[in-house]
Design a protein around this motif. Sequence first.
Motif, PDB file in Angstrom:
ATOM      1  N   TYR A 190      24.295   4.352  18.604  1.00 19.83           N
ATOM      2  CA  TYR A 190      23.190   4.567  17.688  1.00 19.83           C
ATOM      3  C   TYR A 190      23.564   3.975  16.333  1.00 19.83           C
ATOM      4  O   TYR A 190      24.635   4.252  15.804  1.00 19.83           O
ATOM      5  CB  TYR A 190      22.865   6.059  17.567  1.00 19.83           C
ATOM      6  CG  TYR A 190      22.339   6.601  18.877  1.00 19.83           C
ATOM      7  CD1 TYR A 190      20.988   6.539  19.174  1.00 19.83           C
ATOM      8  CD2 TYR A 190      23.209   7.119  19.827  1.00 19.83           C
ATOM      9  CE1 TYR A 190      20.511   7.001  20.383  1.00 19.83           C
ATOM     10  CE2 TYR A 190      22.729   7.584  21.049  1.00 19.83           C
ATOM     11  CZ  TYR A 190      21.381   7.523  21.318  1.00 19.83           C
ATOM     12  OH  TYR A 190      20.902   7.966  22.513  1.00 19.83           O
ATOM     13  N   ILE A 239      18.970   4.176  15.334  1.00 16.62           N
ATOM     14  CA  ILE A 239      18.326   3.244  16.255  1.00 16.62           C
ATOM     15  C   ILE A 239      19.255   2.998  17.430  1.00 16.62           C
ATOM     16  O   ILE A 239      20.393   2.567  17.236  1.00 16.62           O
ATOM     17  CB  ILE A 239      18.014   1.917  15.535  1.00 16.62           C
ATOM     18  CG1 ILE A 239      17.062   2.189  14.368  1.00 16.62           C
ATOM     19  CG2 ILE A 239      17.440   0.896  16.500  1.00 16.62           C
ATOM     20  CD1 ILE A 239      16.938   1.040  13.408  1.00 16.62           C
ATOM     21  N   ASP A 268      12.462   1.479  18.653  1.00 14.71           N
ATOM     22  CA  ASP A 268      12.646   2.915  18.872  1.00 14.71           C
ATOM     23  C   ASP A 268      13.654   3.457  17.874  1.00 14.71           C
ATOM     24  O   ASP A 268      14.618   2.775  17.515  1.00 14.71           O
ATOM     25  CB  ASP A 268      13.189   3.187  20.281  1.00 14.71           C
ATOM     26  CG  ASP A 268      12.151   2.942  21.362  1.00 14.71           C
ATOM     27  OD1 ASP A 268      10.955   2.986  21.041  1.00 14.71           O
ATOM     28  OD2 ASP A 268      12.557   2.703  22.509  1.00 14.71           O
ATOM     29  N   ALA A 269      13.431   4.687  17.414  1.00 14.26           N
ATOM     30  CA  ALA A 269      14.371   5.328  16.502  1.00 14.26           C
ATOM     31  C   ALA A 269      14.349   6.834  16.746  1.00 14.26           C
ATOM     32  O   ALA A 269      13.371   7.382  17.253  1.00 14.26           O
ATOM     33  CB  ALA A 269      14.012   5.027  15.057  1.00 14.26           C
ATOM     34  N   LEU A 270      15.443   7.464  16.399  1.00 12.60           N
ATOM     35  CA  LEU A 270      15.563   8.911  16.505  1.00 12.60           C
ATOM     36  C   LEU A 270      15.811   9.479  15.121  1.00 12.60           C
ATOM     37  O   LEU A 270      16.519   8.875  14.317  1.00 12.60           O
ATOM     38  CB  LEU A 270      16.745   9.281  17.403  1.00 12.60           C
ATOM     39  CG  LEU A 270      16.740   8.730  18.822  1.00 12.60           C
ATOM     40  CD1 LEU A 270      18.069   9.027  19.484  1.00 12.60           C
ATOM     41  CD2 LEU A 270      15.600   9.329  19.610  1.00 12.60           C
ATOM     42  N   ALA A 312      17.740  -0.524  22.279  1.00 11.43           N
ATOM     43  CA  ALA A 312      16.349  -0.857  21.963  1.00 11.43           C
ATOM     44  C   ALA A 312      16.209  -2.249  21.352  1.00 11.43           C
ATOM     45  O   ALA A 312      15.110  -2.800  21.304  1.00 11.43           O
ATOM     46  CB  ALA A 312      15.766   0.180  21.009  1.00 11.43           C
ATOM     47  N   HIS A 329      18.366   8.164  26.521  1.00 14.38           N
ATOM     48  CA  HIS A 329      19.471   7.206  26.523  1.00 14.38           C
ATOM     49  C   HIS A 329      20.721   7.872  27.098  1.00 14.38           C
ATOM     50  O   HIS A 329      20.947   9.057  26.948  1.00 14.38           O
ATOM     51  CB  HIS A 329      19.737   6.718  25.094  1.00 14.38           C
ATOM     52  CG  HIS A 329      18.535   6.047  24.504  1.00 14.38           C
ATOM     53  ND1 HIS A 329      18.192   4.761  24.806  1.00 14.38           N
ATOM     54  CD2 HIS A 329      17.579   6.499  23.661  1.00 14.38           C
ATOM     55  CE1 HIS A 329      17.085   4.445  24.164  1.00 14.38           C
ATOM     56  NE2 HIS A 329      16.696   5.489  23.470  1.00 14.38           N
ATOM     57  N   ILE A 381       9.929   0.225  12.726  1.00  9.10           N
ATOM     58  CA  ILE A 381       9.986   1.565  13.333  1.00  9.10           C
ATOM     59  C   ILE A 381       8.610   2.211  13.249  1.00  9.10           C
ATOM     60  O   ILE A 381       8.098   2.741  14.237  1.00  9.10           O
ATOM     61  CB  ILE A 381      11.065   2.433  12.645  1.00  9.10           C
ATOM     62  CG1 ILE A 381      12.457   1.881  12.950  1.00  9.10           C
ATOM     63  CG2 ILE A 381      10.943   3.896  13.085  1.00  9.10           C
ATOM     64  CD1 ILE A 381      13.557   2.485  12.089  1.00  9.10           C
ATOM     65  N   GLY A 394       6.190   0.964  15.679  1.00 18.90           N
ATOM     66  CA  GLY A 394       6.546   1.162  17.076  1.00 18.90           C
ATOM     67  C   GLY A 394       7.234  -0.029  17.711  1.00 18.90           C
ATOM     68  O   GLY A 394       7.353  -0.101  18.931  1.00 18.90           O
TER      69      GLY A 394
END
Length: 149
Positions: free
Chosen positions: A8, A45, A35-37, A49, A2, A29, A32
């Motif tokens: 986020y 997130i 998307d997440a970090l 996304a 990103h 999440i 799938g």
Amino acid sequence: MHDETTRYLRVNAVAERYDISKATIYRAIKAGKIDALLIGKSLRIPESALPLFEIEAAEAARQALNALGHNASASDLDTDDTTAEIRHNAAADGRACLWCGADFLTTGVSHLPVGRSATGSQVFVCITHPQAKAASSAFLNGTEAGEVA
């Protein structure tokens, strides 16, 4: 990856945006769908996304409604229509009727399970609908897949 302008969001902020539970976001999440970090011990997130998540959720809802005999068009679940979106989110989170949008928390209407949302939440319809028992039996017997976003 990103870019630097991507915001986020916390799970709670995304759940509030869609008026659904944090558990639903965590299931999305895990599945799938969003998307997440993981940054340290915190999930974030990317806001970028979410449009894809919304499109997939609307398409899944249309498919589920069509499978249950309700011919839904794109305009039936227009993501730009705030009222329809709120009602759809409540149905996808199991708090409202998938077919008419009646809020189970405020109406006290009896309801039956007819499928699962894309994030794993069970979805329901009011028992007053003529096809409710048949749809619920089909779901419970595994003869018809009912999935919404």
